[in-house]
Design an enzyme around this catalytic site. Structure first.
Site, mmCIF file in Angstrom:
data_model
loop_
_atom_site.group_PDB
_atom_site.id
_atom_site.type_symbol
_atom_site.label_atom_id
_atom_site.label_comp_id
_atom_site.label_asym_id
_atom_site.label_seq_id
_atom_site.Cartn_x
_atom_site.Cartn_y
_atom_site.Cartn_z
ATOM 1 C CG ASP A 23 43.046 36.184 30.175
ATOM 2 O OD1 ASP A 23 41.954 36.690 30.516
ATOM 3 O OD2 ASP A 23 44.148 36.678 30.461
ATOM 4 C CD GLU A 35 39.399 45.136 34.240
ATOM 5 O OE1 GLU A 35 39.986 44.093 33.936
ATOM 6 O OE2 GLU A 35 38.264 45.176 34.724
#
Lengths: 257, 396
Positions: free
Chosen positions: A56, A45
């Site tokens: 995140d 990714e």
């Protein structure tokens, strides 16, 4: 896009690594991809950095901030990835947030991804319903597989809806958390993994969030097709540099040596 | 033919703006709210408690004051909606009272909030103290340094203030951190957003709680002017909660002109501005599709204004729709003009406004209202918190 499906079909305990584009240095992107492939990673990714990455934790946010300061942008990433398929044959997924894609132009973005040889896209803040209503046709036209997230709180009914919209795999977030948060899995995590496995979804699941070492990797892949490591990899990259990527990968999955 | 509505539709869209662009991790949180906010807030016992607290604790209804000397100067009839007289010094508390009652009804045990200048943080810490609920306020590390008195207030009220050390260390990063906290605590925690921003149902929910402002004006104006509707309603806009509150009952009444005043900072084209309508493009911020200030690459940029409450890089989706549909007139005012307008209000009416609010008082020369026009300005906050800025600016 068949690259992801083939890999999922042919591999067990698939290892996917998340790497922020343009990190640690702007022009490290391609070298990181090469090293990851050479050390036996099954899928990558590529993180397209965003100024405000809601899903995140601190590690990936910090790497995104650094990458942006380094000069990374959607345009620069596409430039770096030109001709990447001469070197990289494993599936490549771009993971980012929706706003930079929206500004680039959704169709232009998809077109470019197809030209480069990107297989899938993860945009955590583009919800299923809006994707289906406004963008699914475009992503499919350019052969890009959209990958959706599920969490322990996602209802069975919603998982079925996500399953129906998925063409490669479902990204199973291990626990209610941002990236890089948990240490080790609890019985609760394992019960969730098992619940999802028992649903016998038509697309496989790959577990992400909270996987940092051989032990958590093994636990996650006991119930799923594979696992994704992001924050732990970024931390290693920060500490030990691009040259030491192989040692990190081998520590996770000795069979790849 | 379907009439254009300026209210949110069922999916939380105002025209093309709004919605819920959130990661799956937040889906259950916002879904729980989406499914319950209208039902819970319309319960008679909720309304009863909400109204009682607004009256006895906040001090509502706030007066509608005819500003005679200001009216004389600008040759029009200017009324001030005195939200500055609310408990904690601004309109912010209308929303936190509503949301804490909603959180209680949902059985939540913990409250989180974001704050920029600290006003919403104080309003949240206040209602948490009132209800005896744990409170964590996220605040940019830079803002913590700049707004020490409000940090102290929150601490006195028993809240924990956590520094947002990521990104630019200001309001948008505090919001990111609060959202992350909510992702990590999906079951027991309610997130009290302070403005008409964020994913659906927040913009609509916050606007409804703030709508008490325009609700009160009708009868107050009837008493003073023999009419319910003003000709102009003026409010400053950062995220846009005080504006949403004072526009609310006039949104679908086109004869009432809505004026939104943004912070131009050092000038719209100076590179140090927070004039989102002038500088923003359509994008996604904090789960909402709206106008926001960003780079060509879609990275969210840091706005600037002398008033910490207006330097948000986006604007609520209701306001983005009011701007693009031209329902509201958007005017941007520089730091300099705002500071002068604040000083003028103090000198002419004996009221020192918050610097955010001062922006709304700097538009009369641009608007050119007629002598018989009835103009209502939302005096959204008092200036006590800004004393140091006034002192430094005017070398008092």
């Amino acid at each position: 896009m068949m690259r992801i499906q083939k890999t999922l079909k042919n591999k067990e305990a698939l290892l996917s690594i998340y790497a922020t584009a343009g990190y640690p240095q702007l022009n490290d992107t391609v070298e990181v991809l090469k090293q990851l492939q050479a050390s036996g990673v099954d899928m990558i990714e590529i993180g397209l950095p965003f100024s405000d990455p809601l899903a995140d934790g601190p590690t990936i946010q910090e790497s995104s901030t650094t990458a942006l300061e380094n000069g990374m942008s959607t345009e620069v990433l596409f430039k770096q990835l030109e001709g990447i398929r001469e070197h990289i044959h494993i599936p490549l997924i771009i993971m980012g947030y929706f706003n930079p894609v929206l500004q680039y132009g959704v169709e232009a973005f998809c077109q470019k991804c197809q030209a480069i040889g990107i297989d899938g896209i993860i945009l955590p803040d583009l919800p299923l319903e809006i994707y289906q209503r406004e963008y699914q046709d475009i992503f499919e036209r350019y052969g890009l597989s959209m990958i959706f997230l599920i969490t322990p709180q996602t209802s069975d009914e919603r998982i079925r809806a996500i399953e129906a919209a998925s063409s490669s795999f479902i990204y199973m977030v291990s626990s209610a958390s941002t990236t890089g948060k948990v240490n080790g899995f609890s019985d609760e995590n394992r019960a969730y993994f098992k619940r999802i496995a028992d649903m016998h979804l038509k697309v496989p699941t790959v577990v992400g969030f909270g996987i940092a070492d051989a032990e958590t990797f093994q636990q996650a892949t006991a119930f799923s097709k594979g696992a994704i490591i992001g924050s732990a990899f970024i931390r290693h990259l920060k500490q030990h540099g691009v040259e030491q990527i192989a040692s990190f990968i081998h520590s996770l999955k000795p069979s790849h040596v | 033919m379907k009439q254009v509505s300026y209210h949110a539709d069922e999916q939380g869209f105002y025209g093309e703006f709004g919605g819920a662009f959130i990661p799956e991790m937040l889906y259950p949180n916002t879904e729980e709210l989406r499914k319950s906010y209208l039902e819970i807030t319309s319960r008679p016992e909720f309304q009863k408690e909400f109204k009682a607290l607004l009256k006895d604790y906040v001090g509502r209804p706030t007066p509608l004051f005819y500003a005679s000397r200001l009216s004389e100067k600008y040759q029009t009839k200017i009324y001030l909606k005195r939200e500055d007289l609310c408990h904690t010094g601004a309109h912010k508390v209308n929303n936190t009272i509503g949301q804490i009652l909603l959180a209680k009804a949902l059985g939540k045990k913990r409250i989180i909030a974001e704050t920029g200048a600290g006003q919403h943080g104080v309003a949240t810490a206040t209602v948490c103290a009132l209800m005896g609920i744990e409170c964590v306020v996220y605040m940019g590390a830079l803002d913590i340094k700049r707004q020490a008195p409000n940090v102290a207030r929150m601490k006195l009220l028993g809240a924990t203030v956590r520094a947002a050390e990521s990104g630019s260390k200001t309001l948008k990063d505090a919001t990111n951190e609060a959202i992350r906290d909510w992702i990590n605590n999906p079951v027991d925690t309610h997130y009290i957003i302070g403005s008409v921003v964020g994913p659906h149902p927040y913009p609509d929910m916050v606007a409804r709680f703030q709508s008490v402002i325009s609700e009160e004006i009708g009868s107050q104006l009837m008493e003073k002017e023999g009419r319910e509707l003003p000709d102009y309603v003026i409010a400053c806009v950062g995220g846009g909660s005080n504006a949403a509150g004072i526009y609310y009952h006039y949104l679908d009444r086109p004869e009432v002109k809505l004026v939104a005043v943004e912070a131009a900072g050092k000038g719209v084209d100076s590179g140090h501005s927070a004039a989102t309508s002038a500088l923003g493009k359509v994008g996604i911020i904090h789960g909402s599709k709206t106008l926001l200030m960003q780079t060509g690459d879609g990275q969210i940029t840091e706005p600037y204004s002398i008033s910490a409450g207006l330097d948000y890089p986006g604007v609520g989706p209701m306001h983005a729709h009011l701007f693009t549909s031209k329902r509201a007139q958007f005017i941007s005012i520089t730091d300099e003009k705002a500071m002068e307008a604040g000083r003028e209000l103090a000198a002419l009416e004996g009221i020192i406004p918050a610097i955010e609010t001062s922006h709304a008082f700097a538009v009369f020369e641009t608007l050119k209202c007629k002598k018989e026009d009835v103009v209502v300005v939302n005096l959204s906050g008092r200036g006590d918190k800004d004393l140091q800025t006034y002192i430094d600016y005017f070398e008092l």
